[in-house]
Design an enzyme around this catalytic site. Structure first.
Site, PDB file in Angstrom:
ATOM      1  N   GLU A   1     -10.006  49.629 -16.094  1.00 17.91           N
ATOM      2  CA  GLU A   1     -10.819  50.612 -16.803  1.00 17.91           C
ATOM      3  C   GLU A   1      -9.968  51.805 -17.241  1.00 17.91           C
ATOM      4  O   GLU A   1     -10.252  52.434 -18.254  1.00 17.91           O
ATOM      5  CB  GLU A   1     -11.990  51.047 -15.910  1.00 17.91           C
ATOM      6  CG  GLU A   1     -13.078  51.789 -16.624  1.00 17.91           C
ATOM      7  CD  GLU A   1     -13.884  50.927 -17.603  1.00 17.91           C
ATOM      8  OE1 GLU A   1     -13.709  49.687 -17.613  1.00 17.91           O
ATOM      9  OE2 GLU A   1     -14.660  51.510 -18.375  1.00 17.91           O
TER      10      GLU A   1
ATOM     11  N   HIS B   1      -8.674  46.947 -22.618  1.00 13.05           N
ATOM     12  CA  HIS B   1      -8.658  45.879 -21.601  1.00 13.05           C
ATOM     13  C   HIS B   1      -7.796  44.703 -22.083  1.00 13.05           C
ATOM     14  O   HIS B   1      -7.011  44.136 -21.332  1.00 13.05           O
ATOM     15  CB  HIS B   1     -10.073  45.356 -21.351  1.00 13.05           C
ATOM     16  CG  HIS B   1     -10.954  46.273 -20.561  1.00 13.05           C
ATOM     17  ND1 HIS B   1     -10.639  46.693 -19.294  1.00 13.05           N
ATOM     18  CD2 HIS B   1     -12.164  46.829 -20.843  1.00 13.05           C
ATOM     19  CE1 HIS B   1     -11.626  47.474 -18.831  1.00 13.05           C
ATOM     20  NE2 HIS B   1     -12.559  47.574 -19.759  1.00 13.05           N
TER      21      HIS B   1
ATOM     22  N   HIS C   1     -12.333  50.341 -26.799  1.00 17.10           N
ATOM     23  CA  HIS C   1     -12.398  50.210 -25.330  1.00 17.10           C
ATOM     24  C   HIS C   1     -11.969  48.807 -24.899  1.00 17.10           C
ATOM     25  O   HIS C   1     -11.077  48.645 -24.047  1.00 17.10           O
ATOM     26  CB  HIS C   1     -13.833  50.496 -24.879  1.00 17.10           C
ATOM     27  CG  HIS C   1     -14.049  50.378 -23.405  1.00 17.10           C
ATOM     28  ND1 HIS C   1     -14.044  51.461 -22.563  1.00 17.10           N
ATOM     29  CD2 HIS C   1     -14.259  49.300 -22.615  1.00 17.10           C
ATOM     30  CE1 HIS C   1     -14.240  51.056 -21.316  1.00 17.10           C
ATOM     31  NE2 HIS C   1     -14.383  49.740 -21.321  1.00 17.10           N
ATOM     32  N   GLU C   2     -12.584  47.821 -25.496  1.00 14.25           N
ATOM     33  CA  GLU C   2     -12.272  46.440 -25.090  1.00 14.25           C
ATOM     34  C   GLU C   2     -10.841  46.071 -25.499  1.00 14.25           C
ATOM     35  O   GLU C   2     -10.172  45.310 -24.801  1.00 14.25           O
ATOM     36  CB  GLU C   2     -13.293  45.462 -25.670  1.00 14.25           C
ATOM     37  CG  GLU C   2     -14.749  45.717 -25.243  1.00 14.25           C
ATOM     38  CD  GLU C   2     -14.982  45.770 -23.731  1.00 14.25           C
ATOM     39  OE1 GLU C   2     -14.216  45.137 -22.991  1.00 14.25           O
ATOM     40  OE2 GLU C   2     -15.935  46.474 -23.304  1.00 14.25           O
TER      41      GLU C   2
END
Lengths: 496, 496
Positions: free
Chosen positions: B292, B266, B262-263
């Site tokens: 997101e 980003h 997830h990160e």
């Protein structure tokens, strides 16, 4: 009164700028990725510029010089603050802002250049930056218009009241009394069971022992932390946030142990400063020399003592059962205090350490007397290594490139390392009158030693000068005889 | 022209202040010791205050409003910069400086208070801070004098152009189309071989796999790093220094894997922004929702796909041979996509995730419509959990205290998480037209996907609005049908 509160207000602002710059420095030295530095230099250049404006503003000058004129009307603490503030102000107002910003950008980037040069054993890659840094330093000192030798100005900047005169005296004493003794020790022919020193010690296991040492030295974990960096150092902004680093060399475990104890010495000093100094001009440790006396005290006097290892060697053996299987406590203690002519200062033993410093002192002295050029440093370095230690570096990585200091513009800093070691010995002989140090170490009660140092030295932060502290704590001025006595006693027993 | 270069100059200064504050934030969230925070709040309060002065100075107002008056004479990029700058300026100049500084101190300290409250399951210990933060937020919105509902002002602050109208529509669609489907899935009675999920996975081994994922996702290690924190997040100031964190729960390995992916989503966005935006007002990702969408794209669409685990499951098995001995690829894939009613948002599965968001959206909506008080939040939270997920938290740690956001004053942020997930699906169906995503993932060529996203989305940084990006990339406005379609397709196959 109004001027005093104006002074306090401006000081708080300066502290805040210093704080964030400091924090960025910690990040740069412990984790920032390589790609960060170019942009960082731009951004921090702006902040340094702003701080420079604050430090040199007419408003601030009026307040500081105004208060200095009324010196006798001020209370003792404010007098000390204004004296220090004025000393800094006298210098910084002479520097043009654009040059100050340019210099800061340069040193922000040069550390990386130095790291690469060191990794690639390529002095030429670093030479240009070093030349620029030296040129800036000379120009700045020239701007100050202080009627003294440039190197004296630099020396005094790191250790209040010290000049080439005092350092020459100190190093000459070492040359006369210590160098012949070192030669005797090096030629003693003593054979140690020391193969274990360069055995393989996994990083994670070393870290486990370093964590253990943090508690042995009673470091307050709520107010600090330990990390890793290429060049171990202690970082602090106030007594409730004190951080330090060590480094793990898997084929030389002593590096992490003694770097950790050394930095814990610095860190203990900072943690024990009375927080009442935080908002004053007298915060932090008082000088590099006194700071180094604390780190050396813990590293050498405590950390390399037989009593220390009587208590903690079992723990180390528990962590490294294989590597230390056939190593007795006596072997280990002798290994910890092994004397040898070596290339790298930070790994040097207690006895030869100050000779490494002498080399740097003499080189800086020549550099700022215009007797040598930057391009000549590798050669001069190697010559001096031969002269004092009888060995010649085979490359610049283990020679002139080994230290970070010059890449960040710290000239005049090195001699405080030797001075601090000598201060430590002087403090030690005083402490012995009050405490049974050996018994305390054996009882693993280092907190008692911390408390003594807190009461006598640490609590005062920067509110006393090094000279005042020495006289008040030990009853006399700086005297290198204690240092020589301590070394001769210890290493005479071990080697002669 | 002169006004433009004045604008640029002031912007650089603001960026430098933002930079050091950001850096301090990274430190606070990843390593600063507890003792650091009191002094830090003072110091950063000063710096925030200085930045506030810059952001609101008459000089800056003259430049921004001056340029806005000549809007039509400006080039396209400067128009976009001035539009954004004016929008921020219109708000911030309404806030009195002392309140701004006080608010910043408050949120700097509140995060720690929240951490303790969460650790001790003690909402009352945090309530006072939260009340103050909400009161400040309401007061600030009131100061803005924007003719709109307070919550709309907050929502628009995180996602340009979004208001309760759009979000209500979106969440109503989810309620109608998704909630019944989720119930169907939860009641399907499907039994998984999933005991492995909560087996013991040592921290260091999890870290090894996270490091492996960094390379799988082609993250540039020279321009960033991964660390650990309680609440995983991505931090960035410019494309050459992008950092993120994950967390290691030894009894729930999925946490570190999917937080890392997830990160990394980003972080990839930030690393791929064209550096030409660095010195403009249009730097960084364009909005929270678009950000997101990228993290969710990598986490769910790539990271939870069968193709991804076909390639990488062998590596994971190599690291955890014992734990995964009897777990087939199919078991693992189903485990990764296990749907269940659970308490903690950050560990929620892809399907139920947006219901967690809906709860937060509805609570914030009520809070800023003065329909509830802070003291009522724990009860309302639990009621809504029962309503949408059919389960009731047994304590506030797994209820209302679970998220960091409110402790740092981020209200209106949560709905962008659900919105981003829906954007991601819309981007996915567009990308499918250009790329054979499944084949690319199977070939471990994620760089190809990165490149597509760079070309279509990332490179533009903040120079396009979320709405512009959606239309330009996908050919239509935001449409939640793709999100619902994607979820129904995937979870229909897995469960029904």
């Amino acid at each position: 009164m109004e001027q005093i509160s104006k002074f306090k207000e401006m000081l708080m602002k300066q502290k805040a700028y210093g704080y964030v710059l400091n924090l960025a420095g910690w990040d740069s030295n412990t984790e920032a990725p390589r790609g960060a530095f170019a942009r960082r230099a731009e951004m921090l250049g702006v902040i340094s510029g702003e701080l420079f404006e604050l430090n040199t503003s007419e408003e601030y000058q009026e307040v500081v010089y105004g208060l200095f004129k009324k010196f006798n009307e001020l209370d003792d603490i404010t007098q000390r603050e204004i004296k220090k503030a004025k000393k800094d102000l006298d210098k910084i107002i002479k520097i043009p802002k654009n040059e100050f910003v340019e210099y800061n950008k340069l040193i922000n980037l040069s550390q990386l250049v130095w790291e690469d040069a060191k990794a690639n054993n390529d002095f030429n890659a670093f030479k240009g930056n070093l030349e620029k840094i030296v040129a800036f330093t000379k120009k700045f000192v020239d701007y100050y218009k202080i009627d003294d030798h440039p190197y004296n100005v630099l020396l005094d900047g790191f250790e209040d009241g010290m000049s080439m005169k005092e350092y020459d005296e100190f190093f000459n004493t070492l040359k006369e009394d210590l160098v012949p003794f070192v030669k005797e020790v090096l030629n003693s022919g003593k054979v140690l069971n020391d193969a274990f020193i360069t055995d393989f010690y996994p990083r994670e296991k070393q870290k486990e022992f370093a964590e253990y040492l943090i508690d042995v030295l009673a470091f307050n974990r709520d107010n600090g932390l330990m990390k890793e960096s290429v060049h171990p150092f202690t970082w602090n902004t106030h007594s409730t946030d004190v951080r330090f680093t060590t480094r793990y060399l898997e084929d030389f475990m002593f590096s992490s142990i003694f770097a950790a104890i050394h930095e814990l010495g610095h860190a203990t000093y900072e943690q024990q400063i009375d927080p009442k100094w935080d908002d004053t001009y007298l915060d932090g440790g008082t000088s590099m020399g006194i700071h180094e006396s604390q780190s050396r005290f813990y590293e050498n006097i405590i950390g390399r003592s037989l009593e220390f290892w009587e208590v903690h060697y079992p723990k180390l053996k528990e962590i490294f059962p294989e590597q230390l299987k056939n190593v007795s406590l006596d072997d280990f203690y002798r290994g910890v205090n092994k004397v040898e002519a070596s290339f790298v200062r930070v790994e040097a033993d207690e006895l030869t350490y100050s000779l490494h410093i002498m080399i740097r002192y003499e080189i800086e002295r020549m550099l700022f007397s215009d007797e040598v050029k930057v391009e000549d440093l590798p050669e001069i370095w190697n010559e001096k290594m031969v002269e004092y230690l009888g060995i010649e570096p085979s490359n610049d990585t283990e020679g002139v490139l080994q230290d970070v200091h010059w890449s960040v513009g710290m000239f005049g800093y090195f001699p405080t390392y030797a001075l601090g070691s000598a201060y430590a010995a002087q403090f030690y002989y005083t402490m012995k009158k009050d405490l049974n140090i050996e018994e305390i170490v054996k009882a693993n009660e280092i907190k008692t030693i911390n408390n003594w140092l807190k009461e006598k030295i640490h609590q005062y932060g920067g509110s006393k000068t090094p000279k005042e502290l020495l006289v008040e704590v030990t009853g006399e001025e700086f005297n290198p005889k204690y240092y020589i006595q301590l070394l001769k006693d210890k290493y005479g027993k071990l080697y002669l």
